[in-house]
Design an enzyme around this catalytic site. Structure first.
Site, short mmCIF file in Angstrom:
data_model
loop_
_atom_site.label_atom_id
_atom_site.label_comp_id
_atom_site.label_asym_id
_atom_site.label_seq_id
_atom_site.Cartn_x
_atom_site.Cartn_y
_atom_site.Cartn_z
CG ASP A 125 33.17 40.08 43.22
OD1 ASP A 125 34.10 40.17 44.13
OD2 ASP A 125 33.69 38.47 43.31
CG ASP A 164 35.92 41.68 41.20
OD1 ASP A 164 37.43 41.90 41.17
OD2 ASP A 164 35.21 42.53 42.41
CD GLU A 194 38.85 36.38 44.69
OE1 GLU A 194 38.42 35.14 44.94
OE2 GLU A 194 37.70 36.61 45.12
CD GLU A 204 40.30 40.79 50.55
OE1 GLU A 204 38.71 40.92 51.21
OE2 GLU A 204 39.69 40.63 49.29
#
Length: 272
Positions: free
Chosen positions: A56, A95, A127, A190
């Protein structure tokens, strides 16, 4: 065999979830880069990249937005279809854009299924960790591989008040373990300190892919535009820029403009 396709015989073996698991067991590092179009995916695939991510992040590096939030599912599918068609060896992960991973779980399953049905891609990235364990399990149960994403979550940027290094080791390890238990085949980490990237990797048995998570993860991912110097604005600390594509394009355009203005192009070689 009459139904065989001889062109497939020369294709390299596809990278799969099993390939990645074996790479971790064998201590082989995993490489991952983003791609949003056919020619970029093709050249990265030919170079031997293990995983291509239709991220994304295209909202920022392709569409010019300041966050990843505006990109839609239809837009992700559009780009994923091109990347999936180009990749012959790499696994292609897509994503789930905001808010496809935050709404009803059945909506997330349906959106993930679109990736497998409408593109030639192989998995989705979602996520979240412990708070997304039920969603991960439901998507995997539906037959769709899931890469979890812990640490800094760009879709959560407004809650966090910006892009910040994540330092809560206990929570981050719990997130990764929950994602693994839910069936995630890999965990992307991340923007965490190196020691936490190592701690997460030690805590799970699935491959870990770091971006700003230090050298202790099983693999690394970067946004290709950052890697090749084709970005605008801020360059994160964790990026290693190995080319200056933006400068090369600028030089080429400048030379093209000059050759037209000086009456040198087109010349005999470019004329019929």
């Amino acid at each position: 065999m009459s139904g065989s396709n001889s062109s497939h015989a020369s294709s390299p073996p596809r990278v799969t979830t099993r390939t990645l698991s074996k790479m971790r067991r064998d201590g082989k590092r995993i490489s991952m880069l983003t791609a949003y179009d056919f020619p970029t995916a093709e050249v990265l695939d030919d170079a031997g990249i293990d995983i291509l991510l239709v991220g994304d992040s295209l909202a920022m590096v392709v569409q010019g937005h300041s966050t990843t939030l505006p990109v839609t599912m239809d837009q992700i599918i559009y780009h994923a279809e091109m990347v999936g068609r180009a990749a012959k060896r790499a696994m292609v992960v897509v994503d789930l854009p905001f808010p496809e991973g935050q709404l009803d779980i059945n909506r997330s399953i349906a959106s993930s299924a679109r990736v497998l049905k409408e593109t030639a891609c192989h998995a989705v990235k979602l996520e979240g960790g412990a708070n997304q364990a039920g969603r991960i399990e439901a998507i995997v149960t539906a037959g769709i591989p899931v890469m979890a994403h812990v640490g800094l979550r760009p879709q959560n940027v407004h809650v966090e008040g910006g892009y910040r290094v994540q330092r809560d080791q206990e929570q981050l390890v719990a997130d990764a373990r929950a994602a693994e238990s839910a069936g995630a085949f890999a965990v992307l980490i991340e923007c965490v300190p190196s020691e936490i990237g190592q701690a997460i990797t030690d805590a799970v048995s699935v491959p870990t892919i770091g971006i700003g998570a230090g050298p202790g993860t099983n693999g690394q991912v970067l946004v290709t535009h950052d890697l090749i110097g084709f970005q605008t604005g801020y360059l994160p600390k964790f990026v290693r820029q190995v080319a200056d594509v933006r400068g090369s394009i600028s030089d080429a355009a400048t030379e093209y403009i000059r050759s037209i203005r000086d009456g040198e192009f087109p010349g005999d070689a470019e004329s019929f």
